[in-house]
Every structure is written in C-alpha cells, then in structure tokens.
Design an enzyme around this catalytic site. Structure first.
Site, PDB file in Angstrom:
ATOM      1  N   ASP A  32      -6.870   4.228  -4.831  1.00 35.70           N
ATOM      2  CA  ASP A  32      -7.538   4.048  -3.537  1.00 35.70           C
ATOM      3  C   ASP A  32      -8.207   5.402  -3.269  1.00 35.70           C
ATOM      4  O   ASP A  32      -8.416   6.178  -4.211  1.00 35.70           O
ATOM      5  CB  ASP A  32      -6.517   3.660  -2.457  1.00 35.70           C
ATOM      6  CG  ASP A  32      -7.177   3.100  -1.197  1.00 35.70           C
ATOM      7  OD1 ASP A  32      -7.532   1.917  -1.189  1.00 35.70           O
ATOM      8  OD2 ASP A  32      -7.352   3.846  -0.213  1.00 35.70           O
TER       9      ASP A  32
ATOM     10  N   ASN B 278     -15.780   6.050  -6.458  1.00 41.26           N
ATOM     11  CA  ASN B 278     -15.894   4.911  -7.374  1.00 41.26           C
ATOM     12  C   ASN B 278     -16.577   3.706  -6.748  1.00 41.26           C
ATOM     13  O   ASN B 278     -17.336   2.992  -7.407  1.00 41.26           O
ATOM     14  CB  ASN B 278     -14.483   4.461  -7.777  1.00 41.26           C
ATOM     15  CG  ASN B 278     -14.196   4.814  -9.211  1.00 41.26           C
ATOM     16  OD1 ASN B 278     -15.045   5.354  -9.909  1.00 41.26           O
ATOM     17  ND2 ASN B 278     -12.995   4.510  -9.643  1.00 41.26           N
ATOM     18  N   VAL B 279     -16.284   3.484  -5.460  1.00 42.75           N
ATOM     19  CA  VAL B 279     -16.759   2.265  -4.810  1.00 42.75           C
ATOM     20  C   VAL B 279     -18.274   2.347  -4.604  1.00 42.75           C
ATOM     21  O   VAL B 279     -19.030   1.447  -5.005  1.00 42.75           O
ATOM     22  CB  VAL B 279     -16.005   2.045  -3.481  1.00 42.75           C
ATOM     23  CG1 VAL B 279     -16.552   0.834  -2.761  1.00 42.75           C
ATOM     24  CG2 VAL B 279     -14.506   1.893  -3.737  1.00 42.75           C
ATOM     25  N   ALA B 280     -18.739   3.456  -4.010  1.00 36.76           N
ATOM     26  CA  ALA B 280     -20.177   3.631  -3.783  1.00 36.76           C
ATOM     27  C   ALA B 280     -20.906   3.673  -5.129  1.00 36.76           C
ATOM     28  O   ALA B 280     -22.011   3.139  -5.272  1.00 36.76           O
ATOM     29  CB  ALA B 280     -20.425   4.924  -3.006  1.00 36.76           C
ATOM     30  N   TRP B 281     -20.275   4.279  -6.123  1.00 30.69           N
ATOM     31  CA  TRP B 281     -20.855   4.378  -7.469  1.00 30.69           C
ATOM     32  C   TRP B 281     -21.150   2.993  -8.060  1.00 30.69           C
ATOM     33  O   TRP B 281     -22.245   2.715  -8.547  1.00 30.69           O
ATOM     34  CB  TRP B 281     -19.890   5.180  -8.353  1.00 30.69           C
ATOM     35  CG  TRP B 281     -20.148   5.199  -9.815  1.00 30.69           C
ATOM     36  CD1 TRP B 281     -21.106   5.924 -10.468  1.00 30.69           C
ATOM     37  CD2 TRP B 281     -19.414   4.482 -10.818  1.00 30.69           C
ATOM     38  NE1 TRP B 281     -21.014   5.702 -11.825  1.00 30.69           N
ATOM     39  CE2 TRP B 281     -19.982   4.819 -12.067  1.00 30.69           C
ATOM     40  CE3 TRP B 281     -18.331   3.595 -10.795  1.00 30.69           C
ATOM     41  CZ2 TRP B 281     -19.519   4.301 -13.271  1.00 30.69           C
ATOM     42  CZ3 TRP B 281     -17.863   3.070 -11.986  1.00 30.69           C
ATOM     43  CH2 TRP B 281     -18.452   3.430 -13.207  1.00 30.69           C
TER      44      TRP B 281
ATOM     45  N   GLY C 130     -20.320   7.555   1.248  1.00 34.84           N
ATOM     46  CA  GLY C 130     -19.351   7.853   0.191  1.00 34.84           C
ATOM     47  C   GLY C 130     -20.033   8.054  -1.149  1.00 34.84           C
ATOM     48  O   GLY C 130     -21.179   7.628  -1.352  1.00 34.84           O
TER      49      GLY C 130
ATOM     50  N   LYS D   2       0.865  -1.192   0.000  1.00 35.78           N
ATOM     51  CA  LYS D   2       0.000   0.000   0.000  1.00 35.78           C
ATOM     52  C   LYS D   2       0.891   1.228   0.000  1.00 35.78           C
ATOM     53  O   LYS D   2       2.016   1.183   0.503  1.00 35.78           O
ATOM     54  CB  LYS D   2      -0.869   0.015   1.260  1.00 35.78           C
ATOM     55  CG  LYS D   2      -2.106   0.844   1.131  1.00 35.78           C
ATOM     56  CD  LYS D   2      -3.240   0.026   0.545  1.00 35.78           C
ATOM     57  CE  LYS D   2      -4.452   0.847   0.224  1.00 35.78           C
ATOM     58  NZ  LYS D   2      -5.580  -0.014  -0.179  1.00 35.78           N
TER      59      LYS D   2
HETATM   60  N1  GLU Z   1      -7.151   0.134  -3.247  1.00 33.39           N
HETATM   61  C1  GLU Z   1      -7.879  -1.039  -3.602  1.00 33.39           C
HETATM   62  C2  GLU Z   1      -7.880  -1.997  -2.454  1.00 33.39           C
HETATM   63  O1  GLU Z   1      -7.889  -1.579  -1.321  1.00 33.39           O
HETATM   64  C3  GLU Z   1      -7.392  -1.637  -4.913  1.00 33.39           C
HETATM   65  C4  GLU Z   1      -5.984  -2.105  -4.906  1.00 33.39           C
HETATM   66  C5  GLU Z   1      -5.497  -2.611  -6.266  1.00 33.39           C
HETATM   67  O2  GLU Z   1      -6.274  -2.709  -7.185  1.00 33.39           O
HETATM   68  O3  GLU Z   1      -4.296  -2.913  -6.335  1.00 33.39           O
HETATM   69  O4  GLU Z   1      -7.904  -3.181  -2.564  1.00 33.39           O
END
Ligand code: GLU
Length: 447
Positions: free
Chosen positions: A164, A239-242, A236, A124
């Site tokens: 992210d 992208n995720v909520a969308w 939110g 990360k």
């Molecule tokens: N940030 C996203 C996660 O928490 C995606 C990570 C990725 O696609 O490498 O899993």
C-alpha cells in the site's frame, strides 16, 4: 437500521477515530434503504457486527538505523472480516498511520474485496514508520523487525498482506524474506505483490492503475464518450499513478498533471515511456518530491510549488495518492474548469464535500473501493497462481483483470442506477459489496 443511532453508538465507543467513522457513515447511509428491506439482516445484527473488526494486533517494532541509533515504531494488523475468505489487504508505512486510519482502510477493504467476487476477506495493516529519507538498508532492517511480530498472524489461509502507500515490491521482498526465515516455510500465499520469479504475478505492479483506467473507460463510454484526447490530472507518482498514466496514455488520453506533497508538475504534450520509467525511480529514491520530474524533463514538465493537480484544467480527475486529498474547494475548482468525470483511485481520496459537489454538478464520480479494486483482485489472482503452482502470462492476467473490472462496473450500475437513469456509483459499489458479505455472514451463523 437507523444510521444516526448506530453512528452515535460507534462514536461513543471510538471517540476521535474520524476517518474510520467517516468511512462507516458513508457505507451505512448508502445501504440503509436496501438493508431495511432485509429483516434477516436486522435480526442477525449484521451492521452492528460488520463495523467492528474481528481483531486488531498492535505491536512494537524496534530497529537500528544507519547511525547505530535504536528506533521504535508501532506496527498493526487489523483483521476486519473473514466472511468471504482469509483476510486480505495492504500494509501502509507512513508517519500518519494509526489505528483509526487502518480501521477505515480495513473496513473499506471488506467491500472492495467483495466486489472482486474472489474469496477474499478484509484486512489492513502497517506502521507509523516513515520511509522518506531512509536508506535501502534501513528499509530492510525495518521490514525484518516488523515481520518478527507479524509472521505468526499471516499465512495463505489466514491473512495475506500486500503493499500500500510506502510498501512496494522492494518492501514485500524484504518482508517475505524475513517471513520465510522465521516461519521456516516457503508459503508464497502469505504475502502478495511478490516479484515475478519467486511467486509474484506478472501485471501486479500495474494492476491498480490499469484497473482504474478500465473502470473510467466504462464511465466515459456510459456517456457515449471516449477516452481518446481526454486530458487527465493525476495526483501522486507511486505505483498507482504510474499504472494509470501508462494505460490512459495507451488508450489515447493525455496526462496533463501529476502532483506530489511538494507541488504539481504540469505536463505538456502528454507523458512518454522515459517519464513513466522515471516515476519508478522517483518512488524508489524515497525523496517524495515530484519536482524532480521537472528537473529531469524541463521541456515537458513545469513545476509549481505548493499547488495540487486539481488547479490544472482537465476532463478527468483521478486522485491516486492519499485519503481526503481532494477537498470540496478542489472539486469546485475542477468543476469551474470543466471537469467531466472524477474517479477516486486512492482509498477515500475525496472528502465527502467533494463527492457531494461532483454529484450535485452531475459529474459521474467513481468511488475508490470500486475504481481501485484491480490491485487486490490481481493479488487474488497471484494467490490462485501460487496455490496451483502456475504462472499466467501478462496477457492472461490482464484479461482476467479487465473482466473483473468490467464485472465490478456492471455491479455498480446494477445497484446504483437511479430513477432518473443517472448512476450513483458510490451507492452501487457499497450495496453490491455489502450484500455479498452480509449474505455470507447470515449463511455462516452468529459467530
Ligand atoms: N493496498 C491495496 C488496496 O488497497 C492492495 C491490497 C492487496 O493487494 O491485498 O487494495
């Protein structure tokens, strides 16, 4: 393993890194019993090794804003564990980003990536850069400055970051453009979440939200129930909520709330395509205000300042924004209002007290590392397509994503089924994710 001893040792070495310590404690407490059945894990000190990242890069990022002022931020990449494959995980741009946050996210990523059954290690990264209020040109200059440092440590077989919080398709485009120029190679596997047409995968933007709904659909079916007509509250509007809002609506559920840092929009009559499209505009504007939804659609959305989505009566609660966003008192309010299921879509979106409250009330609770794994899984599929120089259709990617989410769900049931027949999804996800990594570490020796 004795969890308290390991935690005391870790707390002494990492004082004040509360989010990281919280994430480690949850995993250790849920795997303890299974771990202690494996003397080979204890002998190889798997837990003592897995809680420390392989390495952390920390660097200064200097850039010039639109007023000509020099700005200084911090950048990071935590390469946590590579037992299953090259490091993989997102980049987060948010003013609260620090080493502890990225260590917690990197630690979670190890097990999430393991659950996908793809060859992905855990990592990360990110920066304390705040995208709110920044112009497009400022975002581009920041991404270029960030990549000046990061480029040497990434690559398809080394480490492959993605988006992210605060990092979407636009940012990945600027990051990739800088990477390609500095590294002098078109190594598409060095970043995922690229746009379709220059190495991106169809369905990657939707994948986290779609995957979460596929998982919730299984939770609901497990109880002989259906998503049809279920009222869903989401936090939110990124992208995720969308993605979650669209897939849930397609499967017959009704979105009754979305929220932002400024308050909540209560939605009447469900969301429509125009509203889904507008969520993307709200995200791209960098205003970070959900109130704009109510201003644009006054007949459909009613804004209340300072409230969370959890005050709205719903059947399913899905936090999709940030860690620890759903507190114990929120869980209690949801339970009092008759919530039937809770699924964490943001990493560690629910505080430990909230998870305990859901579980004590017999509400099935899906943990983030399983529920949101569809995003990174589709990044894994993007890497496959890049390596093979192929493009799958949206249907092909969606089918694979759906299968991966079904397999993750089955793993959670396999390892999380309790004597009373109820499923502890948190335990199931942690044990299933951990076993694959631990076995790989054993096979690869003490290194
Ligand atoms: N940030 C996203 C996660 O928490 C995606 C990570 C990725 O696609 O490498 O899993």
């Amino acid at each position: 393993m004795k969890v308290n001893e390991i935690m005391a040792n870790l707390e002494a070495k990492h004082p004040g890194e509360n989010e990281y310590l919280q994430a480690v404690r949850e995993v250790l407490e849920t795997i303890e019993e299974e771990y202690n059945k494996h003397p080979e894990f204890e002998a190889a000190k798997i837990v003592e090794r897995i809680v420390e990242p392989d390495r952390i890069f920390k660097f200064r990022v200097v850039w010039v804003d639109d007023k000509g002022q020099t700005q200084v931020n911090l950048g990071y990449r935590v390469q946590f564990n590579a037992a299953l494959g090259a490091y993989k995980g997102g980049l987060r741009f948010h003013p609260k980003v620090n080493e502890s946050m990225l260590k917690f996210l990197g630690f979670e990523q190890i097990f999430k990536n393991s659950l996908t059954n793809l060859p992905l290690g855990g990592g990360k990264g990110g920066s304390d850069f705040d995208p709110v209020g920044k112009s497009d040109a400022e975002i581009m200059r920041f991404c270029q400055a960030f990549m000046y440092e990061l480029w040497r440590n990434i690559g398809a077989d080394q480490d492959s970051p993605a988006g992210d919080v605060g990092v979407g398709g636009r940012e990945i485009g600027y990051l990739y453009g800088a990477y390609k120029k500095i590294a002098r190679e078109h190594s598409t596997g060095a970043l995922t979440g690229k746009s379709y047409g220059w190495g991106g995968s169809l369905m990657r933007p939707e994948a986290t939200g779609f995957g979460a709904v596929y998982y919730v659909d299984r939770m609901v079916k497990q109880n002989g129930d259906t998503l049809k007509g279920k009222k869903i509250a989401l936090s939110g509007f990124g992208n995720v909520a969308w993605g979650a809002a669209q897939k849930a609506t397609e499967l017959g559920a009704e979105i009754v709330a979305i929220s932002g840092p400024d308050g909540v929009c209560e939605i009447s009559g469900g969301m429509n395509q125009e509203m889904f499209d507008y969520m993307l505009e709200m995200r791209a504007s960098n205003h970070n205000k959900v109130e704009e939804m109510a201003q644009k659609f006054p007949a459909k959305a009613k804004f209340t300042a300072g409230k969370k989505a959890w005050v709205v009566k719903c059947d399913i609660a899905m936090p999709c924004a940030f860690q620890n966003e759903l507190a114990e008192e929120d869980a209690k309010m949801l339970i009092a209002n008759g919530v039937k299921y809770a699924a964490e879509v943001s990493n560690m979106g629910c505080q430990p007290g909230a998870i305990a409250a859901f579980q004590a009330a017999g509400i099935p609770f899906g943990p983030g590392k399983a529920v949101n794994a569809g995003g990174v899984a589709t990044s894994g599929l993007e890497i496959c397509q890049n390596a093979g120089h192929i493009n799958w259709t949206a249907e092909e990617v969606d089918q694979k994503l759906h299968k991966i989410m079904n397999d993750i769900y089955d793993l959670c049931v396999k390892y999380g089924k309790q004597a009373d027949g109820k499923i502890n999804y948190v335990k199931g996800a942690n044990i299933a994710g951990f076993m694959r990594v631990a076995n790989a570490m054993i096979a690869q020796g003490i290194i």
